[in-house]
Design an enzyme around this catalytic site. Structure first.
Site, PDB file in Angstrom:
ATOM      1  N   ASN A   7     -13.190  15.684 -56.402  1.00  0.00           N
ATOM      2  CA  ASN A   7     -14.577  16.010 -56.097  1.00  0.00           C
ATOM      3  C   ASN A   7     -14.723  17.518 -56.256  1.00  0.00           C
ATOM      4  O   ASN A   7     -14.321  18.285 -55.387  1.00  0.00           O
ATOM      5  CB  ASN A   7     -14.889  15.564 -54.658  1.00  0.00           C
ATOM      6  CG  ASN A   7     -16.335  15.803 -54.277  1.00  0.00           C
ATOM      7  OD1 ASN A   7     -17.105  16.389 -55.034  1.00  0.00           O
ATOM      8  ND2 ASN A   7     -16.710  15.351 -53.095  1.00  0.00           N
ATOM      9  N   ARG A  91     -15.781  12.295 -58.970  1.00  0.00           N
ATOM     10  CA  ARG A  91     -17.094  12.098 -58.378  1.00  0.00           C
ATOM     11  C   ARG A  91     -18.089  12.961 -59.155  1.00  0.00           C
ATOM     12  O   ARG A  91     -17.928  14.178 -59.261  1.00  0.00           O
ATOM     13  CB  ARG A  91     -17.077  12.532 -56.918  1.00  0.00           C
ATOM     14  CG  ARG A  91     -18.419  12.361 -56.287  1.00  0.00           C
ATOM     15  CD  ARG A  91     -18.469  12.928 -54.905  1.00  0.00           C
ATOM     16  NE  ARG A  91     -19.773  12.651 -54.343  1.00  0.00           N
ATOM     17  CZ  ARG A  91     -20.193  13.125 -53.185  1.00  0.00           C
ATOM     18  NH1 ARG A  91     -19.400  13.873 -52.463  1.00  0.00           N
ATOM     19  NH2 ARG A  91     -21.392  12.839 -52.746  1.00  0.00           N
ATOM     20  N   HIS A 180     -25.556   9.583 -52.675  1.00  0.00           N
ATOM     21  CA  HIS A 180     -24.634   8.895 -51.756  1.00  0.00           C
ATOM     22  C   HIS A 180     -24.438   7.436 -52.183  1.00  0.00           C
ATOM     23  O   HIS A 180     -24.091   6.584 -51.359  1.00  0.00           O
ATOM     24  CB  HIS A 180     -25.157   8.855 -50.297  1.00  0.00           C
ATOM     25  CG  HIS A 180     -25.301  10.184 -49.632  1.00  0.00           C
ATOM     26  ND1 HIS A 180     -26.384  10.494 -48.846  1.00  0.00           N
ATOM     27  CD2 HIS A 180     -24.496  11.271 -49.612  1.00  0.00           C
ATOM     28  CE1 HIS A 180     -26.245  11.724 -48.368  1.00  0.00           C
ATOM     29  NE2 HIS A 180     -25.104  12.223 -48.828  1.00  0.00           N
ATOM     30  N   ARG A 241     -31.287  20.685 -44.723  1.00  0.00           N
ATOM     31  CA  ARG A 241     -32.381  20.368 -45.653  1.00  0.00           C
ATOM     32  C   ARG A 241     -33.593  19.820 -44.909  1.00  0.00           C
ATOM     33  O   ARG A 241     -33.434  19.046 -43.962  1.00  0.00           O
ATOM     34  CB  ARG A 241     -31.931  19.335 -46.690  1.00  0.00           C
ATOM     35  CG  ARG A 241     -30.820  19.801 -47.604  1.00  0.00           C
ATOM     36  CD  ARG A 241     -30.565  18.767 -48.698  1.00  0.00           C
ATOM     37  NE  ARG A 241     -29.331  19.043 -49.393  1.00  0.00           N
ATOM     38  CZ  ARG A 241     -28.315  18.184 -49.499  1.00  0.00           C
ATOM     39  NH1 ARG A 241     -28.407  16.971 -48.977  1.00  0.00           N
ATOM     40  NH2 ARG A 241     -27.241  18.522 -50.165  1.00  0.00           N
ATOM     41  N   GLU A 385     -15.774   7.109 -49.265  1.00  0.00           N
ATOM     42  CA  GLU A 385     -16.196   7.304 -50.653  1.00  0.00           C
ATOM     43  C   GLU A 385     -15.006   7.465 -51.593  1.00  0.00           C
ATOM     44  O   GLU A 385     -15.020   6.969 -52.709  1.00  0.00           O
ATOM     45  CB  GLU A 385     -17.123   8.524 -50.741  1.00  0.00           C
ATOM     46  CG  GLU A 385     -18.483   8.230 -50.122  1.00  0.00           C
ATOM     47  CD  GLU A 385     -19.345   9.470 -49.930  1.00  0.00           C
ATOM     48  OE1 GLU A 385     -19.081  10.226 -48.986  1.00  0.00           O
ATOM     49  OE2 GLU A 385     -20.275   9.666 -50.717  1.00  0.00           O
TER      50      GLU A 385
END
Ligand code: AMP
Length: 397
Positions: A7, A91, A180, A241, A385
């Site tokens: 990642n 990823r 996601h 955010r 993940e």
């Protein structure tokens, strides 16, 4: 199969080496400050203490090199040689409309990822650097791209189009993509397994609540809607955010504060969310919980606003699916924060949701947190993940 999951960010690289058959993590780690002074690698072999080493990593090739050296090291390594790495799973944040599932990486795939990089200028270029660096050092190892957006490609037009002039969708591919996806896919599959049912026969709402957060509606085995948009800025209130926001605020703030649109959006991404709402207390829910307990009203309001937004999305997705069988919480806050889960569930009485207070205190494991007589079931399912990426990679190679 031993799968190296990568990642790659602009100055960091996270990795895990996973035995995909045994579903075991052999080692994991992180390279930080790549290309910056003071770069270091933190490497943790399974069942052993983590080791931290300052090491010059002027670029990502050097970082991948450092990872491979650690994995094959005599003392802290977990494999004898690079030959023991069967495949690499990368990823990739944005697959645009081109990728509705994971793919084997070829020159054409790299080009296609490059073509959608406009949509994720902070992430995709970094992901590509990761791919190129691995290819350079392991030219004969097959590699797979796993996209955050892929699972959401089943959304219908009515869910993914913005009400802008249609030509902007055609010209620039401005639409909702969602993120996601690997997590939403994994968790919705897992809950179907737990229920002993087919995902196709269930109506599932997955709440991935971490620092970044999104909700998805999974019906007939497919994602039909999700809260993040063209970028991960839309939807829920997150750590830093804003989530949903009146777009007119961007122009208004730009004028008032003499900022560019880009600078305002940077504030929306990095200084807002519960961090902004709490007046700067923290983006971390543990700190916010502590501050709220000590009487900090802004921290309390931030948590209330955050839960309220999640509850509104659950309501919207229940309507979108004409019902819901199970609501699943996952990711950092979803797996660990009993207070936030209870706050969200307090809005769902109208659905017949009843909480099991004792079960809700359990952290970080698969557990039903709704009461026996709850009409809609509520579960916690920890996401994984990296394991999902490893399995998809193994399946493709
Ligand atoms: P993630 O982005 O999924 O890693 O989630 C990060 C968020 O999860 C942070 O706000 C943490 O406060 C929260 N979190 C992680 N572990 C715990 C924990 N043990 N208890 C409460 N919150 C936690």
């Amino acid at each position: 199969m031993n799968i190296l999951v990568i990642n790659c960010g602009s100055s960091s690289l996270k990795y895990q080496l996973i035995d995909s058959e045994k579903e075991a993590v052999l080692a994991k780690g992180l390279c930080e400050r790549i290309g910056i002074e003071g770069s270091r690698i933190v490497h943790t072999p399974a069942g052993k203490e983590k080791v931290t080493q300052e090491i010059a990593m002027p670029d990502h090739v050097a970082a991948v090199d450092a990872v491979l050296a650690k994995l094959t090291d005599k003392e802290v390594g977990v494999i004898a040689s690079l030959e023991d790495i069967d495949a690499v799973g990368h990823r990739i944040v944005h697959g645009g409309e081109k990728f509705a599932k994971s793919v084997l990486i070829t020159d054409e795939v790299i080009q296609a990822i490059e073509e959608v990089s406009d949509l994720a200028p902070l992430h995709n270029p970094a992901n590509l650097i990761g791919i190129r660096s691995c290819r350079k050092l392991m030219p004969n190892v097959p590699m797979v791209a796993v996209f955050d957006t892929a699972f959401h490609q089943t959304m219908p037009k009515k869910a993914y189009l913005y009400a802008l002039p249609y030509e902007y969708y055609e010209t620039y591919k401005i639409r909702r993509y969602g993120f996601h996806g690997t997590s939403h896919d994994y968790v919705s599959n897992r809950i179907a397994e737990i229920f002993g049912q087919k995902r196709e026969d269930m109506k599932i709402i997955v709440c991935h609540l971490g620092n970044g957060a999104s909700v998805s509606a999974v019906k007939n085995g497919e994602c039909i809607d999700t809260s993040m948009g063209m970028t991960p800025l839309e939807g829920l209130i997150m750590g830093t955010r804003t989530g949903d926001l009146d777009p007119a605020i961007i122009g208004y703030l730009a004028e008032k504060e003499n900022l560019s649109a880009g600078q305002v959006i940077d504030i929306c991404n990095k200084k807002s969310g519960v961090l902004g709402l709490s007046g700067g207390v923290s983006s971390d829910f543990r700190d916010l919980g502590n501050a709220a307990e000590e009487g900090n009203e802004k921290a309390e309001t931030a948590l209330e606003a955050w839960s309220y937004r999640v509850a509104k999305y659950i309501g919207a997705y229940t309507a979108a699916m004409n019902g819901v069988d199970v609501i699943v919480f996952t990711a950092g806050v979803g797996e660990n924060n009993a207070f936030c889960r209870a706050q969200i569930m307090s809005y769902l009485e109208y659905l017949g949701v009843a909480i099991n207070e004792d079960a809700n205190m359990i952290r970080g494991q698969e557990v039903e947190i709704s009461a026996k007589d709850s009409k809609v079931k509520v579960w916690v399912v920890p996401t994984d993940e990296e394991m999902a990426i490893a399995k998809q990679t193994a399946a493709l190679v």
